[in-house]
Design a protein around this motif. Structure first.
Motif, PDB file in Angstrom:
ATOM      1  N   GLY A 199       0.850  -1.186   0.000  1.00 44.38           N
ATOM      2  CA  GLY A 199       0.000   0.000   0.000  1.00 44.38           C
ATOM      3  C   GLY A 199       0.880   1.228   0.000  1.00 44.38           C
ATOM      4  O   GLY A 199       2.082   1.144  -0.221  1.00 44.38           O
ATOM      5  N   PRO A 200       0.272   2.406   0.231  1.00 45.69           N
ATOM      6  CA  PRO A 200       1.094   3.633   0.259  1.00 45.69           C
ATOM      7  C   PRO A 200       2.192   3.528   1.310  1.00 45.69           C
ATOM      8  O   PRO A 200       1.993   2.960   2.376  1.00 45.69           O
ATOM      9  CB  PRO A 200       0.071   4.705   0.650  1.00 45.69           C
ATOM     10  N   LEU A 243       0.210  12.056   2.622  1.00 46.00           N
ATOM     11  CA  LEU A 243      -0.620  10.926   2.187  1.00 46.00           C
ATOM     12  C   LEU A 243      -0.353   9.696   3.046  1.00 46.00           C
ATOM     13  O   LEU A 243      -1.275   8.977   3.434  1.00 46.00           O
ATOM     14  CB  LEU A 243      -0.317  10.596   0.724  1.00 46.00           C
ATOM     15  N   TYR A 244       0.896   9.463   3.329  1.00 42.53           N
ATOM     16  CA  TYR A 244       1.245   8.258   4.078  1.00 42.53           C
ATOM     17  C   TYR A 244       0.738   8.305   5.508  1.00 42.53           C
ATOM     18  O   TYR A 244       0.347   7.300   6.089  1.00 42.53           O
ATOM     19  CB  TYR A 244       2.774   8.082   4.064  1.00 42.53           C
ATOM     20  N   ARG A 279      -3.891   8.534   8.177  1.00 42.66           N
ATOM     21  CA  ARG A 279      -4.588   7.247   8.229  1.00 42.66           C
ATOM     22  C   ARG A 279      -4.786   6.807   9.671  1.00 42.66           C
ATOM     23  O   ARG A 279      -4.056   7.233  10.582  1.00 42.66           O
ATOM     24  CB  ARG A 279      -3.804   6.184   7.472  1.00 42.66           C
ATOM     25  N   HIS A 334      -6.562   4.692   4.995  1.00 45.19           N
ATOM     26  CA  HIS A 334      -6.435   6.131   4.769  1.00 45.19           C
ATOM     27  C   HIS A 334      -7.806   6.783   4.765  1.00 45.19           C
ATOM     28  O   HIS A 334      -8.756   6.261   4.199  1.00 45.19           O
ATOM     29  CB  HIS A 334      -5.714   6.388   3.443  1.00 45.19           C
ATOM     30  N   GLU A 362      -7.629  12.029   2.545  1.00 39.55           N
ATOM     31  CA  GLU A 362      -7.149  12.456   1.238  1.00 39.55           C
ATOM     32  C   GLU A 362      -7.831  11.691   0.115  1.00 39.55           C
ATOM     33  O   GLU A 362      -8.038  10.482   0.180  1.00 39.55           O
ATOM     34  CB  GLU A 362      -5.629  12.248   1.182  1.00 39.55           C
ATOM     35  N   TYR A 364      -5.744   8.586  -1.673  1.00 40.09           N
ATOM     36  CA  TYR A 364      -5.634   7.297  -0.980  1.00 40.09           C
ATOM     37  C   TYR A 364      -6.861   6.965  -0.141  1.00 40.09           C
ATOM     38  O   TYR A 364      -6.824   6.017   0.634  1.00 40.09           O
ATOM     39  CB  TYR A 364      -4.412   7.311  -0.052  1.00 40.09           C
ATOM     40  N   ILE A 411      -7.982   3.459   1.042  1.00 42.58           N
ATOM     41  CA  ILE A 411      -6.988   2.438   0.683  1.00 42.58           C
ATOM     42  C   ILE A 411      -6.376   1.855   1.957  1.00 42.58           C
ATOM     43  O   ILE A 411      -6.011   2.581   2.880  1.00 42.58           O
ATOM     44  CB  ILE A 411      -5.887   3.039  -0.216  1.00 42.58           C
ATOM     45  N   VAL A 466      -3.547  -0.259   4.071  1.00 42.39           N
ATOM     46  CA  VAL A 466      -2.115  -0.494   4.023  1.00 42.39           C
ATOM     47  C   VAL A 466      -1.754  -1.542   5.073  1.00 42.39           C
ATOM     48  O   VAL A 466      -2.341  -1.567   6.158  1.00 42.39           O
ATOM     49  CB  VAL A 466      -1.327   0.819   4.242  1.00 42.39           C
TER      50      VAL A 466
END
Lengths: 533, 928
Positions: A84-85, A471-472, A475, A509, A512, A515, A518, A520
């Protein structure tokens, strides 16, 4: 923005490690070997990064010492895999192999010397945008070019510490060194040599019922970055270098070779005390202040960027002996960290009238467009039960973090606030010639607020430098950790053992758009086998 | 002159011997024996016999070894000697023996360990010649060099540099900057055998001397610059001895200095050594065996080294394997002791097929092969006869197979003309494709033979006067059986200049043979009233190059090299302390003989385009070139003669040692491919007389006589280097409170590089649409002076109790300078016309033709300012810990701290140097 912050927390970790070093040498306790989450080498090379996450669990006991001479060798393997990210400056897959030797000796009845040396070799795969390893350590002032690279590295570490005990005073002095030699094999090919040299000293004043600690530390860090293109006789190869600051505004550099030097000086001081140490209830206080200054230097001797960081952390621990084998503690840690980036502006002017074409850079000004603030609060409750030959531990922690990052006012703005909960337990069992242990930890982390602003009118590297981190980190995530260890001793103090630790992070996430939703999954493993003689 | 000269040497020798013998005879008549037997037994700590230990008697320079029972015996003149005993893995034992009767010694050696106070880290220096540094086995085991170059940092003036084994590694002694003649003049002597690669040769543009291969993958191929230090493993070496000053007359074919290697020999435990740092991985395994009774000892060793100096570029990876077997035996033959040492060495490169992304992308290959075998037998006999006490015969053979096989993609930029003609004049040529694949090979197969017969005679002329005479003869031959450069002449690998594309094979060139004869006399005199020992060494070496064509001036010529060294060592009493002084003086002439490449360069074929017809239809295209042949050979080539003068003072004051050495070296005849303008004439075809159809006929074209200058190389003794400097060294006694000993050393070097040939300048001006007609000749060519001043501080903390050694090495380079000398000429004193005639030119003459104004270079803006760097400091660290009795772990960090200041260069532009840290670990196990 944990990733960027984690490296900054090195400052604080060392502050806490000042007192840890004192513990290390002065409180020679018969702690068990099975110290499950201690001495974890960070897979990317900075072991201290990892420690901050383990603070609550480790209880500051980073090693086990007794008054015997001992030497040993340890083989280590660590890996990490993110699906994932992922943090672009560290890649999504890491493998690290290492060997470590350690030596502890009692010089006389009141002094000890301990040294460790280790070599690690590994690879970080799929690093994006950054042409430097550990790019997250330099704030926004990285060099950006490639879309993808695998960094292979070798890392050499050396630590040495000497401590002496006197009647009212104890004193220690030590040094540590980390050398990291990394490279990529895709153009532009990077040779990245980083080094951290630290010296520290600490003193303890021993009063009848209290003790006072003072520790100072200095660290010098350099990074030599060298980028080249070797496409043989294909003539059109060149580097297109980008970076914040001057390059944004004056030019983008097209070169066949690029070198940059990063230099950082860090100074920290810690003041601590153990009050009412002979009573059933005692108090540990720690104040740590650290300041670092990073500066970049180009081949033409100009200094484009400066990054100043300061941090202040305070911890308060209340310990209580509940019964003969029962101990409990409550601790609170507060951390404040502040970072400011300065960009110098230069003009290329003619410096020698006698000869044509002789130009050099002259500084014409400086701006301070970058700032970052990070605050953390954490409280930990710890309960320990030590019946004969066994040890039970249980802990609970709650914390909050708040990060605010700005570039040029609010041209780029990031805000991430999180809360964390931690729950963990451990069990260890000791026999005459063997010992084993088991520990677990569960750490849910929830995003309380996440916000980012991008001014599209400013041409920049927002997408390469700021956005990936945002972005990372925007979450929710749950971390599960499990550690086991086993040691067996036989003839003449010889001992062999194995440690294994596994962690898994599952996150989703939230805010944003890119992502959103999504999932991870991160896996982290650390294992080591040792032989002590 | 030659015969007379030679006769006088022989006469001198017999005079020396007969005088000495007369004194001995008189002593005998006085029934006062002049010789006594010194015998002894050498034992290990368990009191077992230590076989084949080395015993040296100083100052006699006499070396022998113990037998299979650990026993030695030798007859030497009456006198006071220092007996130095060493065996691999044991601490060196020194004992002073006043020999006035038969003496028997019982010596127990102690195993080497960091736990011992005697552990030596730094280089040691002989009192008789303080410029001769000995790096012993303990120092080597501590610094663990990867290459000999690493060990030189211990010497005054030595600077640390990051190990770089990806390219040719050369040694430059006592100078600021570097040049190939100096490194060519460094002699490597391995157990008495002079090692060189003078028989290797290459003639291919882009690689050979005069061209600049630094940009290409061929940059590793360097010739005429001495031995490549990467090929010499230090793992098989027990000790190194480095002479930067005046060498013994026994050593020749050198100009700069010499490095003597002593191979590991004797019984030793199994040693496993590994070194790991970012660029270099090294593994070594070795063991010395005691063979069956009276069969001697055999030491076997093997190492593998892999170096990827720039880990990003795999093509530069260098991996080599070396192995050594060294057998030693001694015995008694006709009641005389003898020793025989037989050594076999093998070196091979591994990882021979090199590739990287660029070579893969271009479908290129780069294959190298290097194999070297060498075999040495060294025999010593203690004959104790009238003319000699000790006779030594060294026989050596080595064979190298060194080949490069390269396929590469070439961009010729299109339309480049190409000719294969081997005769002068116009020839039809062809157009090259703009892009093509081609290949070439370079093959060297030098076979070297070396024989040296040495004799020593020791005398004790009186109680205060001792003498040693050494003399010998040497034969050295090197024949190259390789093919040399093999290229496809139709598709040249370096098409932008096709100068060397018609090379001849190396095997067609005669062998390089030289002989040498030497005589050295050492007199030691005690001046008891002055508490002074005088030591005078005089030597003469005569070399002779054989097998040269008779047209060469060097053919059979006797080349003399006189050498002299004088020391006066005095003890002074200061209360109950002894202070010492040692004054040294030396002068020497040292000759480096030309290499095969310099003696036999290939002819240079330069093709000039005279007709170029390039219509669209390929079959109608026509190209003619005029081939001009230039002979680069120089039959008047001489040796590179280096004259050295040095002086020094060593003082021992209250356990401090201070040493200063000053020197001056002058070489005015260094070898060089010297480029000069040479007039060339040819006929060029210009415009057609008639309209052309199809393939043109040259007779139908107008012609033009062209006279122009071409710049072509010739081998000349033109390079001029003057080295001056001062070296210093201060040793402190051990500071017991912190277990630390400090050595401060450093040097100031000033080196001037110039040329003894006139400078040439050819203006690019056009005169009436014609090229300028003259080349200006200027008396003094460019002079470049470079200097450097440095201080190295070695802080060695040795804690025997902890079996720990910590070394902090601080290197301060106070400055380096570089400047262009103002003595250079900018006004011509002569000129060369297009007929090749040189005319004198009186520049101040009022009637001077204004045409010559173009030769006036005074108006050029030349910067004579000195480029001086700011001080730079680096700190290096090394720690070694011994574990138990079997293991040793070292961690080193070079450049742990680097401080370089900003400075303004000669053009007032800010400059600053950078240095990156470098680190690694070393692990050694010794298993009994």
């Amino acid at each position: 923005m944990n990733l960027k912050v984690v490296q900054l927390l090195v400052l604080v970790v060392w502050s806490s490690s000042c007192s840890a070093q004192l513990q290390h040498f002065f409180n020679v306790q018969n702690k068990p070997f099975v110290d499950l989450f201690s001495d974890v080498q960070h897979v990317t090379g900075l072991k201290n990064n990892e420690k901050i996450n383990d603070t609550a669990l480790v209880n500051d006991s980073t090693a086990v010492l007794d008054k015997a001479d001992r030497s040993g060798v340890e083989f280590q393997y660590q890996w990490r895999d993110i699906q994932g990210p992922y943090p672009v400056s560290q890649g999504n897959k890491t493998n690290d192999y290492g060997i470590k030797g350690y030596w502890q000796t009692v010089i006389d009845s009141s002094a000890q010397f301990i040294a460790t040396a280790s070599v690690h070799k590994g690879i970080e795969e799929n690093i994006r945008f950054n042409v430097m390893r550990l790019g997250h350590l330099y704030g926004p002032y990285t060099l950006v070019n490639k879309r993808h690279a695998d960094f292979k590295y070798q890392q050499y570490q050396l630590t040495a510490q000497y401590a002496a005990n006197f009647k009212y005073v104890s004193w220690s002095i030590g040094a540590d060194y980390i050398g990291d030699y990394a490279h990529t094999e895709t153009d532009p090919r990077a040779k990245d040599i980083s080094a951290w040299l630290g010296i520290n000293t600490a003193a303890r004043l021993k009063l009848p019922n209290h003790q006072l600690d003072l520790a100072v530390r200095y660290q010098h860090h350099t990074k030599n970055l060298d980028l080249d293109v070797w496409q043989g006789n294909v003539k059109y190869q060149f580097l297109l270098m980008r970076g914040f600051g001057m390059y944004d505004h004056d030019f983008m550099e097209s070169v066949f070779n690029k070198k940059r030097l990063y230099r950082q000086n860090l100074f920290e001081i810690g003041l601590g005390g153990l009050l009412f140490k002979s009573r059933k209830t005692n108090v540990i206080l720690d104040f740590n202040w650290a300041k670092s200054a990073l500066i970049t230097e180009e081949q033409n001797t100009i200094n484009l960027h400066q990054l100043a960081t300061s941090s202040l952390s305070t911890s308060f621990v209340l310990k209580r002996i509940l019964a003969e084998n029962w101990r409990a503690s409550i601790s609170t840690i507060i951390l404040n960290l502040d970072q400011k980036g300065t960009e110098n502006r230069y003009s290329l002017v003619k410096v020698n009238e006698n000869y044509s074409g002789i130009y050099d850079y002259v500084k014409i000004g400086a701006v301070q467009p970058y700032s970052l603030q990070y605050n953390q609060f954490k409280t930990v409750m710890d309960l320990e039960y030590n019946p004969d030959g066994q040890q039970f531990g249980l802990f609970f922690a709650y914390g909050q973090t708040a990060l605010e990052e700005r570039y040029k006012g609010t041209a780029f703005y990031t805000q991430i606030n999180k809360s964390q909960l931690e729950l963990g337990g451990s069990y260890s069992k000791y026999y005459r010639n063997k010992e084993w242990g088991l520990a677990f930890r569960f750490q849910p982390e929830r995003l309380r607020q996440a916000k980012n602003i991008k001014d599209t009118t400013v041409e920049s590297m927002y997408d390469e430098v700021y956005l990936p981190q945002y972005l990372y980190n925007s979450r929710d995530q749950d971390t599960y950790s499990l550690a086991v260890s086993y040691a067996y001793s036989w003839f003449k103090k010889q001992k062999v053992g194995v440690r294994l630790r596994l962690s898994s992070i599952r996150g989703i996430h939230l805010n944003e758009v890119v992502y959103a939703g999504i999932q991870v999954t991160e896996f982290f493993g650390n294992t080591s086998v040792f032989w002590e003689f | 002159m030659d015969l007379k000269f030679f006769t006088s040497i022989v006469g001198y020798f017999f005079l020396l011997v007969s005088c000495s013998h007369l004194v001995q005879a008189q002593d005998k008549n006085n029934s006062n024996p002049t010789r006594f037997h010194l015998s002894g037994r050498i034992l290990n700590p368990e009191h077992e016999a230590l076989t084949y230990a080395s015993i040296a008697l100083l100052p006699l320079d006499l070396t022998l070894s113990s037998d299979s029972e650990g026993v030695f015996s030798v007859a030497v003149p009456r006198g006071k000697y220092t007996v130095v005993i060493h065996a691999m893995g044991y601490v060196e034992h020194r004992q002073i023996v006043d020999l006035f009767k038969q003496e028997h010694l019982e010596i127990v050696l102690v195993r080497q360990s960091i736990a011992l106070e005697e552990f030596v880290i730094m280089a040691q220096y002989k009192k008789e010649s303080s410029d001769k540094a000995l790096i012993s086995q303990t120092a080597l085991s501590y610094i663990q060099p990867t290459s000999i170059v690493d060990a030189l940092v211990l010497l005054p003036g030595g600077l640390y540099s990051e190990p770089s084994l990806n390219q040719f590694s050369k040694i430059n002694f006592r100078q600021s900057g570097s040049d190939n003649n100096s490194s060519l003049g460094v002699s490597i002597i391995s157990d008495g055998v002079s090692m060189h690669n003078d028989g290797s040769r290459n003639q291919l543009y882009g690689i050979t001397a005069g061209s600049n291969p630094s940009f290409g993958k061929e940059r590793n191929l360097v010739f005429n610059a001495g031995l490549d230090m990467r090929m010499l493993s230090t793992d098989h070496v027990e000790s190194l001895s480095i002479t930067r000053g005046i060498s013994s007359a026994k050593s020749g074919n050198l100009s700069s200095g010499q490095i003597e290697l002593t191979a590991k020999q004797g019984v030793s435990p199994l040693e496993v050594r590994t070194k790991l740092d970012p660029n270099i991985q090294l593994g070594y395994v070795g063991k010395g065996f005691q063979l069956a009774r009276k069969m001697g000892v055999l030491h076997l060793g093997m190492d593998i080294l892999s170096s990827t100096p720039d880990v990003r570029e795999k093509l530069t990876r260098f991996t080599r394997m070396t192995a050594q077997a060294n057998h030693h035996i001694d015995g008694v033959l006709f009641e005389r002791a003898f020793t025989v040492n037989t050594k076999w060495n093998y070196t091979q490169t591994i990882d021979n097929f090199k590739t990287d992304r660029a070579t893969e992308a271009n479908d290129e290959t780069y294959k190298v092969h290097f194999n070297k075998w060498d075999f040495t037998i060294k025999s010593s006999f203690f004959v104790e006869q009238l003319l000699m006490d000790k006779l030594e015969l060294i026989s050596h053979l080595d064979y190298t197979y060194d080949a490069l096989d390269r396929r590469l993609l070439v961009y010729s930029d299109g339309g480049v003309s190409m000719s294969n003609a081997v005769e002068e004049g116009p020839h039809r040529a062809q157009f090259l494709p703009s892009k093509y694949h081609t290949s070439y090979q370079i093959e060297n197969k030098p076979l070297q033979l070396f024989f040296q017969l040495n004799a020593n005679k020791y005398f004790n002329l009186s109680e205060v006067l001792a003498q040693r005479i050494a003399y010998g003869v040497e034969y050295n031959s090197s024949k190259n059986y390789g093919m040399g450069a093999v290229v496809n002449p139709d598709l040249p690998p370096f098409p932008h200049d096709n100068t060397f594309i018609r090379p001849r094979a190396n095997k067609d060139i005669p062998a390089l043979i030289h002989t040498a004869y030497y005589l050295e006399n050492q007199l030691q005199m005690q001046l008891k009233s002055l508490n002074t020992n005088l030591n005078l060494t005089t030597g003469l070496r005569v070399s002779q190059l054989l097998n040269l064509p008779t047209s060469y001036s060097l053919n059979n010529k006797l080349l003399a090299e006189p050498r002299l060294q004088l020391t006066a060592q005095t003890d002074y009493l200061w209360g109950n302390r002894v202070l010492t002084s040692n004054f040294r003086l030396g002068f020497g002439q040292q000759n480096k003989l030309p290499t095969l490449d310099y003696l036999y360069p290939d002819k240079i074929y330069r093709d000039f385009e005279v007709f170029n017809w390039y219509p669209n239809r390929e079959e109608e295209r026509l190209l003619w070139t005029h081939t001009s042949i230039h002979n680069a050979e120089n039959k008047k080539i001489e040796v590179n003669r280096n004259q050295k003068f040095e002086w020094g003072v060593d003082l021992g004051l209250f356990d401090f040692d201070l040493s200063i050495t000053g020197f001056e070296e002058r070489s005015n005849s260094g070898f060089e491919y010297f480029y000069s303008y040479i007039p060339i004439s040819y006929v060029k075809y210009t415009t057609p007389k008639f309209p052309v159809q199809g393939i043109p006929d040259l007779n139908h074209f107008n012609t033009q006589d062209v006279q122009q200058f071409a710049m072509l190389p010739t081998v000349i003794n033109s390079s001029k280097v003057i080295k001056k400097g001062l070296e210093y060294r201060i040793n402190t006694p051990k500071i017991k409170a912190i277990n630390t000993q400090i050595e401060i050393n450093g040097a100031y070097y000033k080196t001037t590089y110039s040329n003894n040939q006139p400078k040439m300048y050819y203006p690019k001006n056009l005169i009436d649409n014609e090229s300028y007609p003259y080349v200006g000749l200027y008396d003094q060519s460019r002079i470049h002076t470079s200097s450097r001043f440095n201080t190295n501080i070695w802080i060695n903390t040795h804690i025997p109790k902890l079996k720990l050694v910590l070394t902090t090495f601080i290197q301060a380079v106070w400055f380096t300078t570089s400047e262009r000398g103002q003595g250079e000429s900018f006004i011509p004193s002569a000129y060369l016309d297009k007929n090749g005639v040189t005319h004198a030119l009186d520049w101040s003459a009022p009637s001077r033709d204004p045409l010559f104004n173009a030769l006036d270079l005074t108006s050029e803006k030349i910067n004579f300012n000195q480029d001086k760097t700011a001080p730079s400091y680096t700190v290096n660290f090394k720690g070694t810990k011994e574990f138990k009795k079997f293991g040793k772990l070292s961690f080193f960090i070079n450049n742990i701290i680097g401080i370089q200041s900003k400075y303004q260069d000669a053009f007032q532009v800010n400059q600053k140097s950078w240095s990156a840290p470098y680190f690694g670990v070393e692990l050694t196990f010794k298993l009994e």
